[in-house]
Design an enzyme around this catalytic site. Structure first.
Site, PDB file in Angstrom:
ATOM      1  CG  HIS A 134      -1.840   0.977   1.393  1.00 24.64           C
ATOM      2  ND1 HIS A 134      -1.614   1.950   1.995  1.00 24.64           N
ATOM      3  CD2 HIS A 134      -3.228   0.944   1.053  1.00 24.64           C
ATOM      4  CE1 HIS A 134      -2.785   3.021   1.821  1.00 24.64           C
ATOM      5  NE2 HIS A 134      -3.792   2.052   1.271  1.00 24.64           N
ATOM      6  CG  ASP A 211       0.599  -2.436   6.037  1.00 22.42           C
ATOM      7  OD1 ASP A 211      -0.511  -2.523   6.883  1.00 22.42           O
ATOM      8  OD2 ASP A 211       0.642  -1.803   4.974  1.00 22.42           O
ATOM      9  CD  GLN A 214      -6.715  -4.617   4.045  1.00 23.82           C
ATOM     10  OE1 GLN A 214      -7.901  -5.409   4.480  1.00 23.82           O
ATOM     11  NE2 GLN A 214      -7.101  -3.440   3.912  1.00 23.82           N
ATOM     12  CE  LYS A 237      -7.355  -0.274   6.256  1.00 28.62           C
ATOM     13  NZ  LYS A 237      -8.236   0.373   5.213  1.00 28.62           N
ATOM     14  CB  CYS A 375      -3.646   3.209  -1.491  1.00 29.66           C
ATOM     15  SG  CYS A 375      -4.819   4.385  -1.448  1.00 29.66           S
TER      16      CYS A 375
HETATM   17  N1  7TS Z   1      -1.696  -0.737   4.506  1.00 26.19           N
HETATM   18  C1  7TS Z   1      -2.661  -1.739   3.878  1.00 26.19           C
HETATM   19  C2  7TS Z   1      -2.461  -3.057   3.782  1.00 26.19           C
HETATM   20  C3  7TS Z   1      -4.044  -0.953   3.795  1.00 26.19           C
HETATM   21  O1  7TS Z   1      -4.966  -1.763   3.233  1.00 26.19           O
HETATM   22  C4  7TS Z   1      -4.262   0.404   4.213  1.00 26.19           C
HETATM   23  C5  7TS Z   1      -5.743   0.918   4.013  1.00 26.19           C
HETATM   24  C6  7TS Z   1      -3.171   0.996   4.871  1.00 26.19           C
HETATM   25  C7  7TS Z   1      -2.044   0.532   5.060  1.00 26.19           C
HETATM   26  C8  7TS Z   1      -3.597   2.306   5.390  1.00 26.19           C
HETATM   27  O2  7TS Z   1      -4.488   2.424   6.499  1.00 26.19           O
HETATM   28  P1  7TS Z   1      -4.994   3.841   7.186  1.00 26.19           P
HETATM   29  O3  7TS Z   1      -6.092   3.035   8.183  1.00 26.19           O
HETATM   30  O4  7TS Z   1      -3.778   4.246   7.857  1.00 26.19           O
HETATM   31  O5  7TS Z   1      -5.616   4.400   5.838  1.00 26.19           O
HETATM   32  N2  7TS Z   1      -6.449   0.206   2.671  1.00 26.19           N
HETATM   33  C9  7TS Z   1      -7.273   0.792   2.165  1.00 26.19           C
HETATM   34  C10 7TS Z   1      -8.268   0.091   1.082  1.00 26.19           C
HETATM   35  O6  7TS Z   1      -7.550  -1.115   0.701  1.00 26.19           O
HETATM   36  N3  7TS Z   1      -9.163   0.909   0.741  1.00 26.19           N
HETATM   37  O7  7TS Z   1      -9.059   2.021   1.667  1.00 26.19           O
HETATM   38  C11 7TS Z   1      -8.251   1.965   2.354  1.00 26.19           C
END
Ligand code: 7TS
Length: 417
Positions: A134, A211, A214, A237, A375
């Site tokens: 990501h 990371d 997910q 999430k 992303c």
């Molecule tokens: N890493 C992964 C693997 C992700 O899926 C996401 C967000 C992030 C980092 C960032 O997370 P945040 O909570 O700091 O924003 N992924 C997604 C997605 O797949 N669709 O919207 C956000």
């Protein structure tokens, strides 16, 4: 709530119905159709228990933490620190000092990039990431590289969306200072062989950041068993609120790292000449934290802990398998991401419609999916697609939800196919 887990095993359908009943947002229609929410990789819905925990805090206990000696402040502090302990237990960290509250995965990774990375890296040093990251596990390292002269190395992937482990072994060298890798990919669903990755890195004394944005909602995470050095995730999430997340770090590493941000909460003494920093975890939590968010995350952990992970896994696998089956013989559909080990993500393209058209049309059928590059632009480039449509499933999704998606795709096909 342990009866919930028993029910899950004995009668899957009624257990899923009970779970669905906990999520008020699911009880609505969109464009006149029952909502089918398949955008869980972007954010999951929240059970009533989490909503109530946040509401109760603001209704009865709202105060700043670690500051006042009054009753409300003590209550707020207790609940905030209890939430930290729940996170510690949930991911099996050795100590609460290893649990830093952040705004989410993105901030957790930036914290490590700026504090650990910026203070240690120098020209010639290397950080290893992978093609399926990501942007939030790419850009923070690019910033650190610009600041320090270090360089980024990227593990390639196969067409199926699996890491090339031989290439990884070759990339690991005496110059490697950190491996930063996604545990489970948001765009493909691939679950990476993180135990092997970590073992190989540690054999060369290289720390590993995972990371877990997910992975956290789909599998048990035991940071001590994994032996990862850092683990980042977001509450939203995994059924918790937005704006709150966690950085786990081994105490020895966190202790040696400089603060990420300066301000209140993170200091012991301040004078104009110099300041002394506080102990872990406060050293990394400058300013008033997202107290209600942490309490909501604690409630989300209570909720998920009362479920049986192996039953969740079985249910999610059966929904994903069914989605794959339906996708396999759907005209003009190509699945993007065919790894053997996957979380509940079905990414796909249709050869007669752009993902954005797919998203708009299925929304009119009440089906919420995500379309775009997720992303992960370098990953899209590698797979030679500009974007994909992505259905991502959670504990409350059913085979009927998969059918609704494909009914929506029938509408796309009748317009474009
Ligand atoms: N890493 C992964 C693997 C992700 O899926 C996401 C967000 C992030 C980092 C960032 O997370 P945040 O909570 O700091 O924003 N992924 C997604 C997605 O797949 N669709 O919207 C956000």
């Amino acid at each position: 709530m342990s009866s919930r887990a028993d029910t899950f095993n004995t009668s899957e359908t009624s257990a899923i119905e009970q779970i669905r009943a906990d999520f008020p947002v699911l009880k609505q229609t969109v464009h006149g159709k029952p909502l089918v929410y398949l955008d869980n990789a972007a954010t999951t819905q929240k059970p009533q228990q989490v909503i109530d925990a946040v509401k109760n805090y603001y209704t009865h206990d709202n105060a700043n933490v670690h500051r006042g000696l009054h009753t409300l402040s003590e209550r707020a502090t207790d609940q905030y620190e209890q939430a930290r302990n729940k996170v510690r237990d949930y991911i099996n960290a050795a100590s609460s000092n290893e649990i830093i509250f952040t705004r989410g995965t993105t901030e957790s990774i930036n914290l490590v990039a700026q504090s650990f990375g910026r203070s240690r890296l120098k020209p010639g040093d290397e950080i290893i990431i992978s093609t399926m990251e990501h942007h939030s596990n790419i850009v923070p390292w690019q910033l650190t590289c610009e600041q320090t002269g270090a360089t980024l190395k990227v593990i390639p992937i196969s067409d199926a969306g699996e890491l090339d482990l031989d290439a990884y072994k070759k990339l690991l060298s005496k110059n490697t200072r950190l491996v930063a890798l996604v545990h489970a990919s948001n765009a493909l669903g691939t679950v990476n062989p993180v135990t092997d990755i970590i073992e190989l890195a540690h054999a060369q004394d290289v720390p590993v950041l995972l990371d877990g944005a997910q992975a956290i909602a789909h599998m048990p995470v035991d940071v001590q068993a994994l032996d990862c050095d850092f683990y980042a995730f977001s509450a939203h999430k995994a059924f918790g609120p937005t704006g709150i997340g966690v950085l786990y770090g081994k105490e020895k590493l966190l202790d040696a790292m400089p603060p990420y941000q300066g301000g209140g909460e993170m200091i012991r003494t301040v004078s104009f000449e110099r300041s002394e920093y506080g102990q872990l975890p406060n050293k990394f939590e400058a300013g008033t934290p997202h107290i209600a968010g942490a309490i909501g995350l604690g409630a989300a952990i209570d909720y998920i802990s009362a479920l049986d992970f192996s039953a969740i896994h079985q249910h999610e696998s059966s929904v994903l398998e069914y989605a794959h089956q339906r996708a396999a013989d759907y005209p003009g559909l190509k699945i993007i991401g065919q790894a053997k080990n996957k979380i509940s993500v079905l990414s796909f393209v249709l050869d007669y419609a752009h993902p954005h058209d797919i998203g708009t049309i299925v929304d009119h059928e009440g089906v919420a999916i995500r379309v775009g590059h997720h992303c992960a632009m370098p990953l899209m480039d590698r797979l030679c697609v500009p974007a994909t449509a992505r259905a991502s499933f959670s504990i409350y999704n059913t085979h009927a939800d998969v059918d609704a998606l494909f009914t929506g795709l029938d509408s796309v096909r009748s317009l474009f196919g």
